[in-house]
Design an enzyme around this catalytic site. Structure first.
Site, mmCIF file in Angstrom:
data_model
loop_
_atom_site.group_PDB
_atom_site.id
_atom_site.type_symbol
_atom_site.label_atom_id
_atom_site.label_comp_id
_atom_site.label_asym_id
_atom_site.label_seq_id
_atom_site.Cartn_x
_atom_site.Cartn_y
_atom_site.Cartn_z
ATOM 1 N N ASP A 1 0.837 -1.209 0.000
ATOM 2 C CA ASP A 1 0.000 0.000 0.000
ATOM 3 C C ASP A 1 0.867 1.253 0.000
ATOM 4 O O ASP A 1 0.718 2.126 0.841
ATOM 5 C CB ASP A 1 -0.947 -0.038 1.208
ATOM 6 C CG ASP A 1 -1.797 -1.290 1.235
ATOM 7 O OD1 ASP A 1 -2.920 -1.258 0.718
ATOM 8 O OD2 ASP A 1 -1.319 -2.323 1.743
ATOM 9 N N ASP B 1 -1.551 -2.866 -3.937
ATOM 10 C CA ASP B 1 -1.858 -1.439 -3.995
ATOM 11 C C ASP B 1 -0.555 -0.688 -4.251
ATOM 12 O O ASP B 1 -0.117 0.163 -3.486
ATOM 13 C CB ASP B 1 -2.566 -0.954 -2.734
ATOM 14 C CG ASP B 1 -4.064 -1.230 -2.778
ATOM 15 O OD1 ASP B 1 -4.526 -1.836 -3.770
ATOM 16 O OD2 ASP B 1 -4.780 -0.859 -1.833
ATOM 17 N N ASN C 1 -6.497 -4.139 -4.841
ATOM 18 C CA ASN C 1 -7.766 -3.677 -5.400
ATOM 19 C C ASN C 1 -7.631 -2.336 -6.098
ATOM 20 O O ASN C 1 -8.285 -2.081 -7.120
ATOM 21 C CB ASN C 1 -8.856 -3.617 -4.316
ATOM 22 C CG ASN C 1 -8.450 -2.813 -3.107
ATOM 23 O OD1 ASN C 1 -7.473 -3.135 -2.424
ATOM 24 N ND2 ASN C 1 -9.196 -1.757 -2.811
ATOM 25 N N HIS D 1 -2.853 -9.707 -1.395
ATOM 26 C CA HIS D 1 -3.108 -8.316 -0.998
ATOM 27 C C HIS D 1 -4.076 -8.232 0.169
ATOM 28 O O HIS D 1 -3.846 -7.498 1.136
ATOM 29 C CB HIS D 1 -3.653 -7.498 -2.155
ATOM 30 C CG HIS D 1 -4.028 -6.093 -1.756
ATOM 31 N ND1 HIS D 1 -3.093 -5.177 -1.317
ATOM 32 C CD2 HIS D 1 -5.237 -5.462 -1.678
ATOM 33 C CE1 HIS D 1 -3.700 -4.038 -1.005
ATOM 34 N NE2 HIS D 1 -4.995 -4.190 -1.208
ATOM 35 N N HIS E 1 -10.415 -2.936 7.521
ATOM 36 C CA HIS E 1 -11.062 -3.873 6.597
ATOM 37 C C HIS E 1 -11.498 -5.163 7.284
ATOM 38 O O HIS E 1 -12.350 -5.881 6.755
ATOM 39 C CB HIS E 1 -10.118 -4.201 5.440
ATOM 40 C CG HIS E 1 -9.855 -3.038 4.537
ATOM 41 N ND1 HIS E 1 -10.838 -2.455 3.763
ATOM 42 C CD2 HIS E 1 -8.722 -2.326 4.284
ATOM 43 C CE1 HIS E 1 -10.318 -1.459 3.069
ATOM 44 N NE2 HIS E 1 -9.042 -1.363 3.366
ATOM 45 N N HIS F 1 -3.356 -4.323 2.293
ATOM 46 C CA HIS F 1 -4.754 -3.891 2.340
ATOM 47 C C HIS F 1 -5.073 -3.097 3.606
ATOM 48 O O HIS F 1 -5.574 -1.974 3.522
ATOM 49 C CB HIS F 1 -5.691 -5.084 2.195
ATOM 50 C CG HIS F 1 -7.089 -4.717 1.786
ATOM 51 N ND1 HIS F 1 -7.365 -3.815 0.773
ATOM 52 C CD2 HIS F 1 -8.297 -5.136 2.246
ATOM 53 C CE1 HIS F 1 -8.667 -3.697 0.621
ATOM 54 N NE2 HIS F 1 -9.261 -4.487 1.503
ATOM 55 N N HIS G 1 -3.976 -0.638 6.199
ATOM 56 C CA HIS G 1 -2.885 0.337 6.211
ATOM 57 C C HIS G 1 -2.287 0.389 7.609
ATOM 58 O O HIS G 1 -2.410 1.378 8.334
ATOM 59 C CB HIS G 1 -3.383 1.708 5.761
ATOM 60 C CG HIS G 1 -3.825 1.729 4.332
ATOM 61 N ND1 HIS G 1 -4.189 2.889 3.677
ATOM 62 C CD2 HIS G 1 -3.944 0.737 3.409
ATOM 63 C CE1 HIS G 1 -4.532 2.601 2.430
ATOM 64 N NE2 HIS G 1 -4.392 1.293 2.244
#
Length: 336
Positions: free
Chosen positions: A45, A78, A116, A210, A219, A245, A247
């Site tokens: 990310d 990401d 994503n 991810h 999430h 995914h 953070h």
């Protein structure tokens, strides 16, 4: 120099070879030095053109990579935020990767999965070998295997698993070319992964995706992965599942199997301020930016999480021979 030349030759052959036939995952042979532990960094990310402390994380990665003499870097996805790459000529490739991770110690192969946000751009551009003409480190594929001596790394394309991206994308557009229909893609991917893992004779097996499988951050758990992918990992004796995914940085132990869940998604924007415990054992959680190192030899795996100051926040090790886990540092690190 000889090892570097061999590495370049093997990678060039592996990554320029024709696509694998159906039922066979792409495989990269990463040369390793006999008797030396395998060492790598893991970050996710991150792709924000140096902003949101991406450059500060990159600077510390360079220092740790030099101290460890890492073999390669893993990205948990990401890679280009917020909407992937628009083409192979997108300036974001240089601004978020080439011109950020400039340390000499980071001029090693980077193995990357898609996230994503990468799927919101031109996925085929991010997978295009032409990007390696700009920076030869960049090795991104949907799903593939890296054979690194005593460790096999299984890189898994997790974005298609999450149903909401297909049924309720909102204003976001996802590039499903070469993926749709979802059910057939996932079925074939799971079959291929199961076959590759069963074929593996490596001492250690590490899965990289991810999306979170277990997470206490924003999430949370990804139910589709728990239902569809986790049984494959359990059956095949996978030791670690590493993702982005979320953070943040986190480490969770499974109460049902030896699998350890690591989130390394602190490459740039973080500090979401969410903590939602789940049923597994939370070993460590840091709601901020940073990255992870992993060192593996025949018997021991060792992981360390670092923040943007290079401070070690969490140390963990596991003995393969007796499955004894050792965790150091506090499980929860307060926000700065």
């Amino acid at each position: 120099m000889a090892l570097a030349a061999l590495l370049l030759a093997v990678l060039t052959f592996s990554l320029c070879a024709p696509p694998p036939v159906a039922g066979e995952l792409a495989s990269v042979e990463h040369p390793v030095e006999e008797g030396r532990p395998l060492r790598l960094l893991i970050v996710g990310d991150w792709g924000r053109k140096g902003m949101y402390n991406q450059s500060r994380v990159a600077a510390q990665m360079g220092k740790v990579a030099e101290d460890m003499s890492v073999d390669f870097v893993v990205s948990t996805g990401d890679n280009f935020l917020d909407d992937g790459l628009s083409s192979v000529h997108d300036r974001a490739f240089r601004d978020s990767f080439v011109d950020v991770y400039t340390a000499k110690s980071l001029q090693k192969p980077w193995y990357l999965v898609l996230g994503n946000h990468d799927y919101r751009g031109d996925v085929l551009a991010q997978l295009d070998p032409a990007l390696r003409n700009v920076d030869s480190r960049f090795m991104c594929m949907r799903s593939f295997v890296v054979n690194a001596g005593i460790v096999d790394f299984f890189f898994i394309d997790t974005t298609p698993f999450q149903l909401k991206y297909w049924t309720d994308p909102g204003e976001d557009h996802y590039d499903w070319r070469e993926v749709a229909p979802r059910e057939a893609y996932i079925e074939h991917l799971l079959k291929d992964m199961d076959g590759a893992m069963k074929k593996s004779r490596a001492r250690w097996k590490v899965a990289v995706g991810h999306h979170t499988m277990r997470s206490v951050s924003a999430h949370g758990d990804t139910l589709e992965l728990l239902q569809l992918l986790l049984p494959v990992l359990k059956e095949n004796g996978v030791d670690l599942y590493i993702n982005g995914h979320g953070h943040c940085l986190e480490h969770i132990s499974s109460r049902e199997s030896p699998i350890q869940f690591f989130t390394s998604g602190g490459g740039s924007k973080a500090w979401r301020g969410i903590l939602r415990p789940n049923d597994d054992k939370l070993e460590f959680f840091y709601n901020g930016q940073g990255f992870m190192s992993l060192e593996v030899d025949a018997d021991m795996a060792r992981a360390i999480f670092y923040d943007i100051h290079g401070q070690a926040l969490h140390n963990w090790s596991l003995s393969k021979s007796n499955r004894q886990q050792v965790v150091q540092c506090s499980a929860l690190v307060s926000q700065e």
